[in-house]
Design a protein around this motif. Sequence first.
Motif, PDB file in Angstrom:
ATOM      1  N   SER A 111       0.855  -1.057   0.049  1.00 48.66           N
ATOM      2  CA  SER A 111       0.189  -0.128   0.062  1.00 48.66           C
ATOM      3  C   SER A 111       0.735   1.303  -0.011  1.00 48.66           C
ATOM      4  N   PRO A 112       0.801   2.150  -1.022  1.00 47.19           N
ATOM      5  CA  PRO A 112       1.737   3.388  -0.888  1.00 47.19           C
ATOM      6  C   PRO A 112       1.353   4.506  -0.122  1.00 47.19           C
ATOM      7  N   SER A 113      -0.294   4.189   0.443  1.00 47.75           N
ATOM      8  CA  SER A 113      -0.413   5.051   1.641  1.00 47.75           C
ATOM      9  C   SER A 113       0.169   4.401   2.880  1.00 47.75           C
ATOM     10  N   ALA A 114       0.461   3.140   3.090  1.00 51.75           N
ATOM     11  CA  ALA A 114       0.916   2.831   4.222  1.00 51.75           C
ATOM     12  C   ALA A 114       2.398   3.122   4.242  1.00 51.75           C
ATOM     13  N   ILE A 115       3.336   3.114   3.308  1.00 47.09           N
ATOM     14  CA  ILE A 115       4.600   3.670   3.087  1.00 47.09           C
ATOM     15  C   ILE A 115       4.789   4.997   3.155  1.00 47.09           C
ATOM     16  N   GLN A 116       3.773   5.941   2.738  1.00 46.52           N
ATOM     17  CA  GLN A 116       3.733   7.461   3.023  1.00 46.52           C
ATOM     18  C   GLN A 116       3.664   7.544   4.684  1.00 46.52           C
ATOM     19  N   LEU A 117       2.571   6.783   5.159  1.00 44.27           N
ATOM     20  CA  LEU A 117       2.515   7.201   6.451  1.00 44.27           C
ATOM     21  C   LEU A 117       3.486   6.887   7.356  1.00 44.27           C
ATOM     22  N   SER A 118       4.042   5.535   7.161  1.00 51.43           N
ATOM     23  CA  SER A 118       5.540   5.350   7.781  1.00 51.43           C
ATOM     24  C   SER A 118       6.630   6.415   7.668  1.00 51.43           C
ATOM     25  N   GLY A 119       6.700   6.863   6.456  1.00 54.32           N
ATOM     26  CA  GLY A 119       7.736   7.757   5.957  1.00 54.32           C
ATOM     27  C   GLY A 119       7.424   8.993   7.000  1.00 54.32           C
ATOM     28  N   ASN A 120       6.122   9.544   7.047  1.00 56.19           N
ATOM     29  CA  ASN A 120       5.861  10.532   7.866  1.00 56.19           C
ATOM     30  C   ASN A 120       6.137  10.442   9.431  1.00 56.19           C
ATOM     31  N   ILE A 121       5.897   9.146   9.830  1.00 52.49           N
ATOM     32  CA  ILE A 121       6.178   8.991  11.245  1.00 52.49           C
ATOM     33  C   ILE A 121       7.555   8.672  11.541  1.00 52.49           C
ATOM     34  N   ILE A 122       8.398   8.197  10.637  1.00 54.80           N
ATOM     35  CA  ILE A 122       9.704   8.098  10.984  1.00 54.80           C
ATOM     36  C   ILE A 122      10.516   9.520  10.636  1.00 54.80           C
ATOM     37  N   GLU A 123      10.010  10.457   9.849  1.00 51.27           N
ATOM     38  CA  GLU A 123      10.614  11.575   9.856  1.00 51.27           C
ATOM     39  C   GLU A 123      10.293  12.427  11.148  1.00 51.27           C
ATOM     40  N   LYS A 124       8.951  12.088  11.600  1.00 54.29           N
ATOM     41  CA  LYS A 124       8.748  13.138  12.864  1.00 54.29           C
ATOM     42  C   LYS A 124       9.477  12.451  14.035  1.00 54.29           C
ATOM     43  N   GLU A 125       9.965  11.344  13.945  1.00 49.79           N
ATOM     44  CA  GLU A 125      10.721  10.545  15.055  1.00 49.79           C
ATOM     45  C   GLU A 125      12.092  11.181  14.891  1.00 49.79           C
ATOM     46  N   GLY A 126      12.535  11.718  13.974  1.00 48.19           N
ATOM     47  CA  GLY A 126      14.059  12.242  13.465  1.00 48.19           C
ATOM     48  C   GLY A 126      14.998  11.095  13.138  1.00 48.19           C
ATOM     49  N   LEU A 127      14.261   9.934  12.480  1.00 42.90           N
ATOM     50  CA  LEU A 127      15.226   8.929  12.162  1.00 42.90           C
ATOM     51  C   LEU A 127      15.575   9.032  10.658  1.00 42.90           C
ATOM     52  N   SER A 128      16.795   8.297  10.382  1.00 47.29           N
ATOM     53  CA  SER A 128      17.196   8.647   9.001  1.00 47.29           C
ATOM     54  C   SER A 128      17.558   7.251   8.448  1.00 47.29           C
ATOM     55  N   ASN A 129      18.010   6.202   9.435  1.00 46.87           N
ATOM     56  CA  ASN A 129      18.442   4.994   8.756  1.00 46.87           C
ATOM     57  C   ASN A 129      17.547   3.878   8.868  1.00 46.87           C
ATOM     58  N   ILE A 130      16.300   4.122   8.116  1.00 44.84           N
ATOM     59  CA  ILE A 130      15.169   3.307   7.716  1.00 44.84           C
ATOM     60  C   ILE A 130      14.888   3.571   6.320  1.00 44.84           C
ATOM     61  N   LYS A 131      15.038   2.325   5.646  1.00 44.81           N
ATOM     62  CA  LYS A 131      14.561   2.242   4.245  1.00 44.81           C
ATOM     63  C   LYS A 131      13.029   1.974   4.146  1.00 44.81           C
ATOM     64  N   LEU A 132      12.331   2.575   3.142  1.00 44.64           N
ATOM     65  CA  LEU A 132      10.774   2.025   2.971  1.00 44.64           C
ATOM     66  C   LEU A 132      10.965   1.885   1.281  1.00 44.64           C
ATOM     67  N   LYS A 133      10.018   0.709   1.223  1.00 38.91           N
ATOM     68  CA  LYS A 133       9.924   0.510  -0.222  1.00 38.91           C
ATOM     69  C   LYS A 133       8.357   0.007  -0.591  1.00 38.91           C
ATOM     70  N   VAL A 134       7.736   0.417  -1.592  1.00 38.12           N
ATOM     71  CA  VAL A 134       6.357  -0.022  -1.975  1.00 38.12           C
ATOM     72  C   VAL A 134       6.715  -1.462  -2.679  1.00 38.12           C
ATOM     73  N   GLU A 135       6.331  -2.635  -2.233  1.00 38.50           N
ATOM     74  CA  GLU A 135       6.591  -3.787  -2.626  1.00 38.50           C
ATOM     75  C   GLU A 135       5.596  -4.781  -2.374  1.00 38.50           C
ATOM     76  N   ASP A 136       5.356  -5.618  -3.273  1.00 38.47           N
ATOM     77  CA  ASP A 136       4.467  -6.630  -3.167  1.00 38.47           C
ATOM     78  C   ASP A 136       5.083  -8.013  -2.842  1.00 38.47           C
ATOM     79  N   PHE A 137       4.922  -8.544  -1.678  1.00 35.03           N
ATOM     80  CA  PHE A 137       5.739  -9.462  -1.154  1.00 35.03           C
ATOM     81  C   PHE A 137       5.713 -10.770  -2.097  1.00 35.03           C
ATOM     82  N   LEU A 138       4.586 -10.950  -2.535  1.00 41.16           N
ATOM     83  CA  LEU A 138       4.319 -12.111  -3.316  1.00 41.16           C
ATOM     84  C   LEU A 138       5.008 -12.044  -4.857  1.00 41.16           C
TER      85      LEU A 138
END
Length: 261
Positions: A111-138
């Motif tokens: 879900s692109p919205s989930a990745i966008q939400l994760s990015g916003n939360i991570i940015e709010k926490e001041g973290l920069s060492n986390i990678k996020l990707k829109v991927e279908d695990f299947l």
Amino acid sequence: MSEGADDDGGAGAAARSRGGSPRGDGFAPSALGTREHWDAVYERELQTFQEYGDTGEIWFGEESMTRLIRWMQKHKIPLDASVLDIGTGNGVFLVELAKFGFSDITGIDYSPSAIQLSGNIIEKEGLSNIKLKVEDFLNPSTKLSGFHICIDKGTFDAISLNPDNAIEKRKQYVKSLSRVLKVKGFFLITSCNWTKEELLNEFSEGFELFEELRTPRFSFGGRSGNSVAALVFQKTELTTLVRFLEEPHPAGEQPMGSCFC
């Protein structure tokens, strides 16, 4: 891919739906197994975060995150080990891993919205060492590989409820896991849909049980049991061998060789 719950026993969004299942695999099909459902969920949660700063629910509760991190600490998993969170949702578990000290963390969600939400939360926490990707695990990209640790809290549950050939999707999940996880790497799964015995059967091809994690127990009607199952699997070298044997080889070439000595 997973929506939240208040505690280990409250992950009702993907709760087991046994008996009466028309598919014969034990689960009744549900919208909870579709991408459309989770896109809608995370579009709402993204809007809520943008308006109110609410990060949303935690799947299986905070104790589930603590349980997994304690296991990693107990077994002295190096802080630079590569960790993949499958179906990361709002990314809160990624934040906890980063705060604990892990430095090679990746979260994926279809879900692109989930990745966008994760990015916003991570940015709010001041973290920069986390990678996020829109991927279908299947159907993961070729770049998604080589992880020492893979973690699933509810994603396999959701896939099990997919109305469109969930049995084949579960098999594809196992194949994808084999692709992205290193030999001898660990797979940590928390499930409210599957028992320990059922998970052992689902991941019998190329994986072996390393440890069962303690989870809360409940009692009802004179019987007791666990509200969720939490297991640690280790990938065996058999997975690599099987994949090699299944791949096409030039005429006359034998699919066996010194590489597996």
